[in-house]
Design a protein around this motif. Sequence first.
Motif, short mmCIF file in Angstrom:
data_model
loop_
_atom_site.label_atom_id
_atom_site.label_comp_id
_atom_site.label_asym_id
_atom_site.label_seq_id
_atom_site.Cartn_x
_atom_site.Cartn_y
_atom_site.Cartn_z
N ILE A 249 -6.18 -1.35 8.10
CA ILE A 249 -6.19 -1.76 9.45
C ILE A 249 -5.66 -2.99 9.80
N VAL A 250 -4.60 -2.97 10.76
CA VAL A 250 -3.97 -4.06 11.37
C VAL A 250 -4.54 -4.72 12.72
N GLN B 13 -2.17 -3.87 -1.05
CA GLN B 13 -0.99 -4.48 -0.70
C GLN B 13 0.08 -3.74 -1.31
N GLY B 14 1.15 -3.43 -0.31
CA GLY B 14 2.32 -2.48 -1.11
C GLY B 14 2.04 -1.35 -1.06
N GLU B 15 0.82 -0.70 -1.20
CA GLU B 15 0.49 0.66 -1.30
C GLU B 15 0.42 1.53 0.31
N GLN B 16 1.33 2.60 0.27
CA GLN B 16 1.30 3.61 1.15
C GLN B 16 -0.21 4.08 1.68
N VAL C 48 4.35 -1.04 11.30
CA VAL C 48 3.38 -0.31 10.28
C VAL C 48 3.92 1.30 10.09
N LYS C 49 4.69 1.68 11.06
CA LYS C 49 5.31 3.17 10.90
C LYS C 49 6.33 3.19 9.99
N ARG C 50 7.16 1.69 10.16
CA ARG C 50 8.26 1.79 9.19
C ARG C 50 8.07 1.41 7.61
N GLU C 51 6.63 1.00 7.67
CA GLU C 51 6.28 0.46 6.50
C GLU C 51 5.44 1.70 5.74
#
Length: 388
Positions: free
Chosen positions: A5-6, A34-37, A63-66
């Motif tokens: 959640i952002v 953290q760092g997990e897809q 968030v879509k890029r990440e």
Amino acid sequence: MKIRIVTLGCKLNFAESSALMNTLIAKGHTRAKQGEQADIVIVNTCTVTDTADHKDRQAIHRVKRENPCAKIIVTGCYARLKPQEIAAMVEVDHVIPKRDDVFQPAYSRDDRTRCFLKVQDGCNYFCTYCTIPFARGRSRNPFIKDIVAQAEKALAEGAREIILTGVNIGDFGHSTGERFYDLLVALDQIEGDWRCRISSCEPNLLTDKIIDFVAHSRHFAPHFHIPLQSGNNDMLQIMHRHYTRELFQERIEHIKQVMPNAFIGVDCMVGVRGETEERFNDYVQFISALPVGQLHVFTYSERANTRMLEMDLYVVPQRERERRSKILHAISEQKLAAFYAQHKGQKMTVLWESKKDGQQMFGFTENYIKVSCPYDKAKVNTFEQIVY
């Protein structure tokens, strides 16, 4: 599924995001590390200004890029006001625009020290520049006994400081026939070594009775956040605020009379339609003379469906809005530096937080002075007497 959640915007949004995550975890989902897809990313948005909308869109792109394979769900105030605009974004899979006019309890922990406790939602004021009542609905709240139970739970989980949050918390009581003052009295009766802060409260609702209670309470900190928005009475009337600058000044003076060391933060807007140079200069003169600790400055941006757009008023050019913002920011910096300087050598109580920067850890005194010391894990989430 793995969920992230952002959250953007106010502490109320953070409290609601925390409650949502807890619900999802209870249903068997997990929080993406953290760092997990993530499988699903929920973006909880803000829409208080055009800048907030821009930050919402940036967050959705990011968030879509990440998380390129994740489903992107957008909720929050921006989603409620502009669902079609968000749905047109290629990154977005689902928009949740529905506004729930039933009070939904929530609290969040930004670290294991502080808890942001939602005590009220919605607003009945409909100021001419504001869209929040359309996004959040009418004022509503739970019963005091339920808030006390949530506070007790947060303290049992390790919180040492509770911040009461909402859209218009001084308006507490519409749903239950209770009063904000009654809530403060009930919370103050909770035993333990902890403290409480009141978040933003309208000056017409922050009564002398409430101020006097805070001054003599066991747990409430001498810290107030009060919206002014303009220091010119003509502008306050145009904005459909519920007070005059004289009433605002009376509140500030009363706080300082009974709590000389109190920190007072003030919300200020600049560039609002109708804010002529003469009115702005009057505003600056008024705010400069107030004994407050800091200004939180917002630059006005036109919001669709607000009454201000229907009024025949002087429109402040964008560059002039930015100039006026800089003036108030400079005043704020001077006031904050002066407030800190006034307290040099005084004994204070610091609550140390887990957050750190390199080898330094940070904490806040009861009157919201930020202090630091070399990191010591044993100090995290503890109170300490210091000489500032």
